[in-house]
Enzyme design. Structure first.
Site, PDB file in Angstrom:
ATOM      1  N   TYR A  76       0.847  -1.178   0.000  1.00 26.71           N
ATOM      2  CA  TYR A  76       0.000   0.000   0.000  1.00 26.71           C
ATOM      3  C   TYR A  76       0.892   1.241   0.000  1.00 26.71           C
ATOM      4  O   TYR A  76       2.072   1.176   0.369  1.00 26.71           O
ATOM      5  CB  TYR A  76      -0.957   0.034   1.198  1.00 26.71           C
ATOM      6  CG  TYR A  76      -0.303  -0.185   2.547  1.00 26.71           C
ATOM      7  CD1 TYR A  76       0.160   0.888   3.299  1.00 26.71           C
ATOM      8  CD2 TYR A  76      -0.182  -1.468   3.069  1.00 26.71           C
ATOM      9  CE1 TYR A  76       0.747   0.690   4.543  1.00 26.71           C
ATOM     10  CE2 TYR A  76       0.407  -1.679   4.306  1.00 26.71           C
ATOM     11  CZ  TYR A  76       0.868  -0.598   5.037  1.00 26.71           C
ATOM     12  OH  TYR A  76       1.460  -0.796   6.261  1.00 26.71           O
ATOM     13  N   ASP A 104      -3.079  -4.270  22.620  1.00 24.49           N
ATOM     14  CA  ASP A 104      -2.613  -5.648  22.587  1.00 24.49           C
ATOM     15  C   ASP A 104      -2.378  -6.242  23.970  1.00 24.49           C
ATOM     16  O   ASP A 104      -2.386  -7.464  24.133  1.00 24.49           O
ATOM     17  CB  ASP A 104      -1.315  -5.747  21.776  1.00 24.49           C
ATOM     18  CG  ASP A 104      -1.576  -5.778  20.278  1.00 24.49           C
ATOM     19  OD1 ASP A 104      -2.755  -5.777  19.886  1.00 24.49           O
ATOM     20  OD2 ASP A 104      -0.599  -5.803  19.508  1.00 24.49           O
TER      21      ASP A 104
END
Length: 242
Positions: A59, A137
């Protein structure tokens, strides 16, 4: 105290049931190249190249100024202390020899890259204790196969901030924060894990399922039905009302 020390969180084990991170058998490689070097033009598209036991995502960054790539391959073990380290570009190039020309072109121009092992652990049963609370996380580590790790941490921050604004730094704030986030975080984590098998399909049957699944998603989107609306259309403010 907001605890945001990631999948290898030490403080998490003092708040919730001790669950050591588990190596998933996968490694991720990341690199970025000047878009001009590849003849790239400004584009918002994300390209995902899939193959047996590995995949390659590209990307653009800075309106095409840079082309970023992330490649995931299999590995039997990971013993490094660092969550990322310099990768062997030649090894990476060999891993994707014979792939799509765009992938090979990117790797042909790659001089340096980073490498790290992919770990996961179950969503923590408890996200808070006293005035300490887990986010990101540390609470719900997830694989990058849905590209939602950072997004989930941002959603955590929004809802935690709203709860603190309403209740102050009190147990009630952390209680409602976890209640508002737990099911969504777990659903996204599970979906990201399932995408491993989808992306890395190896057997003929698994690859047939891969093609049918991705084709169905494309057909639904063309028909104006977004099967991922639950993910990308989520409103954190609505999560607070549940």
């Amino acid at each position: 105290m907001v605890i945001a020390d990631g999948v290898h969180s030490v403080l998490r084990n003092k708040i919730s049931d001790p669950t050591p991170p588990r190596f998933t058998g996968q490694r991720a490689w990341r690199g970025a190249l000047p878009g001009s070097l590849l003849g790239a033009t400004s584009s918002d598209s994300v390209k995902n190249f899939l193959g047996p036991d590995k995949h390659f995502v590209t990307y653009s960054l800075r309106q095409g100024e840079l082309i970023n790539f992330v490649a995931v391959t299999q590995a039997s073990s990971w013993t490094e202390d660092s969550w990322h380290q310099p990768g062997d570009v030649e090894e990476l190039q060999q891993a994707f020899t014979g792939w799509h020309p765009e992938v090979e072109n990117i790797l042909r121009h790659t001089k340096t890259c980073q490498l790290w092992g992919l770990f996961d652990r179950p969503v923590a049963r408890r996200w808070h204790q006293g005035r300490a609370v887990l986010v990101g996380d540390a609470a719900h580590a997830m694989l990058p196969f849905l590209a939602q790790g950072a997004a989930m941490a941002i959603e955590d921050g929004y809802i935690l901030g709203a709860c603190l604004a309403h209740y102050g730094a009190q147990p009630e704030a952390f209680k409602y924060y976890q209640a508002a986030r737990y099911n969504r975080a777990k659903r996204v984590q599970q979906r990201a894990t399932r995408n491993t098998a989808l992306y890395h399909a190896k057997s003929p049957l698994a690859r047939l399922n891969q093609g049918l699944t991705l084709s169905l998603v494309g057909r639904l989107q063309t028909a104006g039905i977004d099967p991922l609306a639950w993910l990308y259309g989520y409103d954190p403010a609505l999560g607070l009302s549940r």
